[in-house]
Design a protein around this motif. Structure first.
Motif, PDB file in Angstrom:
ATOM      1  N   ILE A  11       0.848  -1.198   0.000  1.00  0.00           N
ATOM      2  CA  ILE A  11       0.000   0.000   0.000  1.00  0.00           C
ATOM      3  C   ILE A  11       0.878   1.241   0.000  1.00  0.00           C
ATOM      4  N   LEU A  12       0.623   2.158  -0.930  1.00  0.00           N
ATOM      5  CA  LEU A  12       1.376   3.412  -1.016  1.00  0.00           C
ATOM      6  C   LEU A  12       0.454   4.586  -0.750  1.00  0.00           C
ATOM      7  N   ASP A  13       0.800   5.394   0.265  1.00  0.00           N
ATOM      8  CA  ASP A  13       0.067   6.636   0.528  1.00  0.00           C
ATOM      9  C   ASP A  13       0.930   7.507   1.428  1.00  0.00           C
ATOM     10  N   ASP A  14       1.066   8.789   1.087  1.00  0.00           N
ATOM     11  CA  ASP A  14       1.884   9.665   1.912  1.00  0.00           C
ATOM     12  C   ASP A  14       1.081  10.319   3.041  1.00  0.00           C
ATOM     13  N   ASP A  15      -0.212  10.017   3.109  1.00  0.00           N
ATOM     14  CA  ASP A  15      -1.045  10.449   4.233  1.00  0.00           C
ATOM     15  C   ASP A  15      -1.000   9.340   5.280  1.00  0.00           C
ATOM     16  N   GLN A  16      -0.242   9.567   6.362  1.00  0.00           N
ATOM     17  CA  GLN A  16      -0.007   8.509   7.334  1.00  0.00           C
ATOM     18  C   GLN A  16      -1.293   8.020   7.984  1.00  0.00           C
ATOM     19  N   ASN A  17      -2.227   8.927   8.254  1.00  0.00           N
ATOM     20  CA  ASN A  17      -3.484   8.522   8.877  1.00  0.00           C
ATOM     21  C   ASN A  17      -4.274   7.586   7.957  1.00  0.00           C
ATOM     22  N   LEU A  18      -4.343   7.941   6.688  1.00  0.00           N
ATOM     23  CA  LEU A  18      -5.061   7.096   5.738  1.00  0.00           C
ATOM     24  C   LEU A  18      -4.329   5.778   5.523  1.00  0.00           C
ATOM     25  N   LEU A  19      -3.019   5.841   5.504  1.00  0.00           N
ATOM     26  CA  LEU A  19      -2.221   4.624   5.355  1.00  0.00           C
ATOM     27  C   LEU A  19      -2.487   3.675   6.514  1.00  0.00           C
ATOM     28  N   ASP A  20      -2.494   4.215   7.738  1.00  0.00           N
ATOM     29  CA  ASP A  20      -2.753   3.392   8.922  1.00  0.00           C
ATOM     30  C   ASP A  20      -4.161   2.799   8.879  1.00  0.00           C
ATOM     31  N   LEU A  21      -5.138   3.596   8.429  1.00  0.00           N
ATOM     32  CA  LEU A  21      -6.519   3.119   8.349  1.00  0.00           C
ATOM     33  C   LEU A  21      -6.642   1.989   7.329  1.00  0.00           C
ATOM     34  N   THR A  22      -6.008   2.157   6.190  1.00  0.00           N
ATOM     35  CA  THR A  22      -6.062   1.138   5.144  1.00  0.00           C
ATOM     36  C   THR A  22      -5.429  -0.160   5.618  1.00  0.00           C
ATOM     37  N   VAL A  23      -4.272  -0.050   6.251  1.00  0.00           N
ATOM     38  CA  VAL A  23      -3.586  -1.236   6.769  1.00  0.00           C
ATOM     39  C   VAL A  23      -4.448  -1.939   7.816  1.00  0.00           C
ATOM     40  N   ALA A  24      -5.006  -1.170   8.751  1.00  0.00           N
ATOM     41  CA  ALA A  24      -5.825  -1.760   9.811  1.00  0.00           C
ATOM     42  C   ALA A  24      -7.056  -2.450   9.230  1.00  0.00           C
ATOM     43  N   THR A  25      -7.696  -1.816   8.251  1.00  0.00           N
ATOM     44  CA  THR A  25      -8.908  -2.371   7.646  1.00  0.00           C
ATOM     45  C   THR A  25      -8.629  -3.693   6.945  1.00  0.00           C
ATOM     46  N   LEU A  26      -7.572  -3.734   6.155  1.00  0.00           N
ATOM     47  CA  LEU A  26      -7.276  -4.940   5.389  1.00  0.00           C
ATOM     48  C   LEU A  26      -6.635  -6.022   6.247  1.00  0.00           C
ATOM     49  N   THR A  27      -5.912  -5.625   7.283  1.00  0.00           N
ATOM     50  CA  THR A  27      -5.369  -6.610   8.221  1.00  0.00           C
ATOM     51  C   THR A  27      -6.508  -7.311   8.966  1.00  0.00           C
ATOM     52  N   ASP A  28      -7.497  -6.537   9.389  1.00  0.00           N
ATOM     53  CA  ASP A  28      -8.665  -7.121  10.053  1.00  0.00           C
ATOM     54  C   ASP A  28      -9.417  -8.063   9.117  1.00  0.00           C
ATOM     55  N   ALA A  29      -9.307  -7.823   7.814  1.00  0.00           N
ATOM     56  CA  ALA A  29      -9.981  -8.680   6.829  1.00  0.00           C
ATOM     57  C   ALA A  29      -9.165  -9.926   6.494  1.00  0.00           C
TER      58      ALA A  29
END
Length: 230
Positions: free
Chosen positions: A5-23
């Motif tokens: 996952i590539l994103d320079d917005d750390q908050n969005l990056l963390d949200l994306t990682v958390a969402t897909l990790t939970d999945a």
């Protein structure tokens, strides 16, 4: 599945990682396009999620490199705040498989990612029995057969054989195999993986004479290829 996952917005990056990790996916976050590109030279991933606008190396630049140098079939999802019709068309024309507009909705993200993965990897199914030509894998029982005859495999050997067949023709990095078979939290000696590869090759009779080649990819990992018998 292994997702970069590539994103320079750390908050969005963390949200994306958390969402897909939970999945249930394994996520590798990058806030720099150059850092992601460096890893793409070294490791294999099942799906890429790219932010369009990253200061050092944009998502479109990475996508062009992936399509030209790496794979034309690796699923890629763009996530961006650019919502114009022309932008969407440009992203898809550049080689993206799907497109999400920020802000990201968790349920939609999971649905789109899973849809891309199902389409890209039809053999990665939840079926209890998966067949590849004369090979049969009973996922629930962790048993393999060749032309109806049982093959004696340890659990790790079964997991390794299955992941190789599910990615037939695709180079798999050592890190990818490590996460898929031994889990990313366990450190194993390099020789352990090589020994398991050798045993799988021998027990499943993966030889050119039988239409398969299980070969190392220099400084990267391994690839199982189906080849034409002379």
């Amino acid at each position: 599945m292994r997702i970069a996952i590539l994103d320079d917005d750390q908050n969005l990056l963390d949200l994306t990682v958390a969402t897909l990790t939970d999945a249930g996916h394994v996520c590798h976050p990058f806030s720099s396009g150059k850092a992601m590109l460096h890893q793409l030279h070294r490791e294999s991933f099942d799906l890429l999620i790219l932010d369009w606008q990253v200061p050092d190396l944009s998502g479109t630049e990475i996508l062009h490199w992936v399509r030209e140098k790496l794979s034309t079939t690796l699923p890629v999802l763009f996530m961006t705040s650019r919502s114009g019709e022309d932008d969407i068309v440009a992203g898809l024309a550049a080689g993206a498989d799907d497109y999400m507009i920020k802000p990201i909705r968790r349920a939609e993200l999971i649905a789109r990612v899973n849809a891309l993965l199902r389409r890209a990897y039809p053999n990665q199914s939840a079926n209890e029995v998966i067949t590849f030509g004369h090979y049969e894998f009973d996922v629930r029982a962790s048993r393999a057969k060749l032309q109806g005859n049982g093959i004696e495999l340890t659990q790790k050997e079964f997991d390794l054989a299955l992941i190789l067949f599910q990615n037939l023709g695709r180079p798999l990095s050592r890190a990818y195999i490590l996460e898929a078979v031994w889990s990313r939290d366990i450190e194993i000696p390099s020789r352990t993986m090589d020994t398991h590869i050798s045993r799988v090759r021998s027990k499943l009779d993966l030889r050119p004479e039988n239409g398969y080649r299980l070969a190392p990819v220099y400084s990267y990992g391994y690839r199982l290829e189906q080849i034409s018998k002379e």
